[in-house]
Design a protein around this motif. Sequence first.
Motif, PDB file in Angstrom:
ATOM      1  N   GLY A 153      12.463  -2.231  10.428  1.00 47.33           N
ATOM      2  CA  GLY A 153      12.756  -1.335   9.347  1.00 47.33           C
ATOM      3  C   GLY A 153      12.314  -0.204   9.201  1.00 47.33           C
ATOM      4  N   ILE A 154      13.157   0.905   8.601  1.00 49.64           N
ATOM      5  CA  ILE A 154      12.617   2.346   8.483  1.00 49.64           C
ATOM      6  C   ILE A 154      12.454   2.729   7.080  1.00 49.64           C
ATOM      7  CG2 ILE A 154      13.055   4.786   9.011  1.00 49.64           C
ATOM      8  CD1 ILE A 154      14.170   3.568  11.674  1.00 49.64           C
ATOM      9  N   ASN A 155      11.564   3.268   6.588  1.00 49.35           N
ATOM     10  CA  ASN A 155      11.677   3.873   5.248  1.00 49.35           C
ATOM     11  C   ASN A 155      11.239   5.598   5.714  1.00 49.35           C
ATOM     12  OD1 ASN A 155      11.473   4.944   2.449  1.00 49.35           O
ATOM     13  ND2 ASN A 155       8.867   4.799   2.864  1.00 49.35           N
ATOM     14  N   TYR A 156      12.227   6.344   5.459  1.00 51.66           N
ATOM     15  CA  TYR A 156      11.867   8.020   5.440  1.00 51.66           C
ATOM     16  C   TYR A 156      11.666   8.608   4.102  1.00 51.66           C
ATOM     17  CZ  TYR A 156      16.694   7.260   3.423  1.00 51.66           C
ATOM     18  OH  TYR A 156      17.674   7.060   2.678  1.00 51.66           O
ATOM     19  N   LEU A 157      11.500   7.857   2.845  1.00 50.24           N
ATOM     20  CA  LEU A 157      11.063   8.636   1.570  1.00 50.24           C
ATOM     21  C   LEU A 157       9.490   8.638   1.933  1.00 50.24           C
ATOM     22  CD1 LEU A 157      13.518   6.683  -0.515  1.00 50.24           C
ATOM     23  CD2 LEU A 157      13.764   9.294   0.076  1.00 50.24           C
ATOM     24  N   SER A 158       9.008   9.151   0.596  1.00 50.90           N
ATOM     25  CA  SER A 158       7.609   9.173   0.545  1.00 50.90           C
ATOM     26  C   SER A 158       6.658   8.063   1.174  1.00 50.90           C
ATOM     27  CB  SER A 158       7.080   9.087  -0.938  1.00 50.90           C
ATOM     28  OG  SER A 158       5.670   9.591  -0.991  1.00 50.90           O
ATOM     29  N   GLU A 159       5.715   8.174   1.835  1.00 47.89           N
ATOM     30  CA  GLU A 159       4.929   7.085   2.744  1.00 47.89           C
ATOM     31  C   GLU A 159       5.969   6.594   3.759  1.00 47.89           C
ATOM     32  OE1 GLU A 159       3.782   6.006  -1.449  1.00 47.89           O
ATOM     33  OE2 GLU A 159       3.415   4.352  -0.153  1.00 47.89           O
ATOM     34  N   ASN A 165       0.951  10.794   2.386  1.00 46.94           N
ATOM     35  CA  ASN A 165       2.242  10.525   1.771  1.00 46.94           C
ATOM     36  C   ASN A 165       3.437  11.267   2.353  1.00 46.94           C
ATOM     37  OD1 ASN A 165       1.479   9.063  -0.490  1.00 46.94           O
ATOM     38  ND2 ASN A 165       1.197  10.625  -1.979  1.00 46.94           N
ATOM     39  N   TRP A 166       3.094  11.508   3.841  1.00 51.95           N
ATOM     40  CA  TRP A 166       4.274  12.348   4.603  1.00 51.95           C
ATOM     41  C   TRP A 166       5.563  11.606   4.431  1.00 51.95           C
ATOM     42  CZ3 TRP A 166       7.660  11.217   8.724  1.00 51.95           C
ATOM     43  CH2 TRP A 166       8.014  12.362   9.282  1.00 51.95           C
ATOM     44  N   TYR A 167       6.648  12.324   4.454  1.00 54.28           N
ATOM     45  CA  TYR A 167       7.816  11.622   4.311  1.00 54.28           C
ATOM     46  C   TYR A 167       8.913  12.366   5.339  1.00 54.28           C
ATOM     47  CZ  TYR A 167       9.151  15.584   1.331  1.00 54.28           C
ATOM     48  OH  TYR A 167       9.199  16.942   0.737  1.00 54.28           O
ATOM     49  N   GLY A 168       9.810  11.861   5.589  1.00 51.35           N
ATOM     50  CA  GLY A 168      10.836  12.120   6.677  1.00 51.35           C
ATOM     51  C   GLY A 168      11.034  11.073   7.851  1.00 51.35           C
ATOM     52  N   ILE A 169      11.951  11.268   8.484  1.00 55.68           N
ATOM     53  CA  ILE A 169      12.311  10.089   9.596  1.00 55.68           C
ATOM     54  C   ILE A 169      10.925   9.750  10.538  1.00 55.68           C
ATOM     55  CG2 ILE A 169      13.724   9.045  11.265  1.00 55.68           C
ATOM     56  CD1 ILE A 169      15.942  10.973  10.367  1.00 55.68           C
ATOM     57  N   PRO A 170      10.392   8.719  10.439  1.00 58.27           N
ATOM     58  CA  PRO A 170       9.046   8.338  11.100  1.00 58.27           C
ATOM     59  C   PRO A 170       9.340   8.334  12.478  1.00 58.27           C
ATOM     60  CG  PRO A 170       9.606   6.644   9.885  1.00 58.27           C
ATOM     61  CD  PRO A 170      10.805   7.357   9.650  1.00 58.27           C
ATOM     62  N   GLY A 217       4.861   0.606  -3.309  1.00 62.54           N
ATOM     63  CA  GLY A 217       5.788   2.043  -3.316  1.00 62.54           C
ATOM     64  C   GLY A 217       6.724   1.919  -2.056  1.00 62.54           C
ATOM     65  N   ASP A 218       7.230   3.109  -2.011  1.00 58.07           N
ATOM     66  CA  ASP A 218       8.249   3.446  -0.909  1.00 58.07           C
ATOM     67  C   ASP A 218       7.934   3.064   0.254  1.00 58.07           C
ATOM     68  OD1 ASP A 218      10.097   3.791  -3.223  1.00 58.07           O
ATOM     69  OD2 ASP A 218      10.372   6.046  -2.594  1.00 58.07           O
ATOM     70  N   GLY A 219       6.667   2.995   0.603  1.00 60.13           N
ATOM     71  CA  GLY A 219       6.055   2.641   1.915  1.00 60.13           C
ATOM     72  C   GLY A 219       6.545   1.121   2.247  1.00 60.13           C
ATOM     73  N   GLY A 220       6.876   0.173   1.255  1.00 61.32           N
ATOM     74  CA  GLY A 220       7.227  -1.214   1.512  1.00 61.32           C
ATOM     75  C   GLY A 220       8.840  -1.278   1.851  1.00 61.32           C
ATOM     76  N   LEU A 221       9.544  -0.221   1.479  1.00 64.91           N
ATOM     77  CA  LEU A 221      10.889  -0.467   1.675  1.00 64.91           C
ATOM     78  C   LEU A 221      11.286  -0.801   2.970  1.00 64.91           C
ATOM     79  CD1 LEU A 221      12.001   2.582  -0.115  1.00 64.91           C
ATOM     80  CD2 LEU A 221      12.541   0.310  -0.939  1.00 64.91           C
TER      81      LEU A 221
END
Length: 563
Positions: A5-11, A36-41, A330-334
């Motif tokens: 799973g990937i979240n590219y938003l905040s966190e 709170n870095w965001y982008g493709i991790p 937060g979006d980290g959990g997406l």
Amino acid sequence: MKIIGINYLSESSVCLLENGKIKYAISQERINRKKNWYGIPYKSIERLLSDTNNNIKNIDYVVTCGLSSLTKDMPNKKEFQKKIDLVNKSILKKKIKKKQINFLKKREKHEDLVINVRTKKIINDLKKKFPNLKVYDHHISHAASAAYNSKFKSCHCLTIDGWGDHASGKILKYNNGKLDELYKTSSIDSLGYFYGSITKLLGFKPHQHEGKILGLAAYGNPKKPLKDMSKLISFDKKNMKFIGNYEKGIYQATFNNSNLKFLLKKYSKKDIAACAQFILEKVVLDCVRSISKNKINLVLAGGVFANVKLNQKINELKNIKNIFVYPNMGDGGLSVGSAMLCYNEVTKKIPQASKNYYLGPSFNNKEILKEIKKFKLKYSKPNNIEKIIAKKISEGKVIAHFNGKMEFGPRALGNRSILCAATDSNINNELNKRLGRTEFMPFAPLILKNYTKKYFKSLKDLEDYKFMTLTCKCEKIMINNSPAAVHIDNTARPQIIDEKINLRIFKILNEYKKITNIPVLINTSFNMHEEPIVCSPNDAIRGFLDGKLDYLILKDFFIKKND
Ligand SMILES: [Fe+2]
């Protein structure tokens, strides 16, 4: 079956779900040290593959959020026009009408750009790299993270945040693995932006410092600014959604809301904070009461549920049996939510709930010793390290504690934590000074499970208090012997510890109880200033040397500062 799973938003974050279980999860801020870095991790994906001995070829699916970028329509178009019509028909002065309408028009363009250009590009980039990419809806992924990780077979889900995939909130029904969307609040009626705009107004960083507003709120009087601030946002029972009241002249779905500046001239910062918290609670509680007259289980996710006091108030409602807040709300959990959705979709099975959130990297003694030697630190490796830690804490020392797998989510749960006694409330100021922080909330208490009912009688279910997601009322014994962990309104945010959840912390608490007869210690995250929580032994040593902490524990090593 293996799913990333990937979240590219905040966190920005990644997780590995293997045969229905989350095996590993990390936010990229912990690796690149940018809060709170965001982008493709990409770095986190590499780290995940190497830490779990996997190759991308062994991964069956890669998943993410951002479904709205794959459809051409702008479902909010009508909502924007309705708001503009309302403002036009209102009794607002011409100048204010124009300002509100201009905002809405700009906001519509911005949303179009973010979803149809920026998000589309990210999804395309991911598809090039991972041709088997699956894309899910933002708020349904939030709901999935909370529902699948709760203990409920059937429940309602409430998600609230700033904005994701054209929505700022959703109400869903969860039943035996299946999620059904019931209601949706659009992105321009956002409670997340409401609270964030107050954070910005009071001189803090929105999307980061909302906890400071919550802490400050307890010192203020919500009634003073209420007449002005109640114009901002409300709950519409008929349509089951939140409403930003643009036609009343001050609400805007943005952190940078210049309409709010007059509040600073009329009211104190603490009264504004208190009123923002009051309104948030009122609006969300109105919503939760309206979901069902019968008693329901409710799960919560989305950045707004980082608000521990709001969560307490929801849990106390008459129509609520139990709640569960996903610990990485937060979006980290997406990343986790969308991976679980994919597993259910493909296998028709229900993914397993995580029992704990120690899901990140861990380091062995050999790796740790290498770092200790690099920094030329004096160290020992005592057999009874828990006893020594407890003794030092009982003498008033502050311990930086690093052990086992790093936590996933915004809270340190003992493995990357600073520990100290809760007996003296002055420690809050002293520790804030030592760590370079400005907090209005006291630090949170760790407590041995066996003593929880004595210290916090009102708890419905002890399981709800394992991950520091909600506050509760303190009994006199807690207020008297651990005042440093009690807020001005006599609440605390306990983290209940037993030997299964964290053996090392359990042993430290037991040893500390033997010395002091108190089963409570302070736990605050191990990070300096505005940095992310430490991840590696190198981060921990740098943090220790930077800060004014007394001792550093790196797994089995006990480290003093060199003289
Ligand atoms: Fe979100």
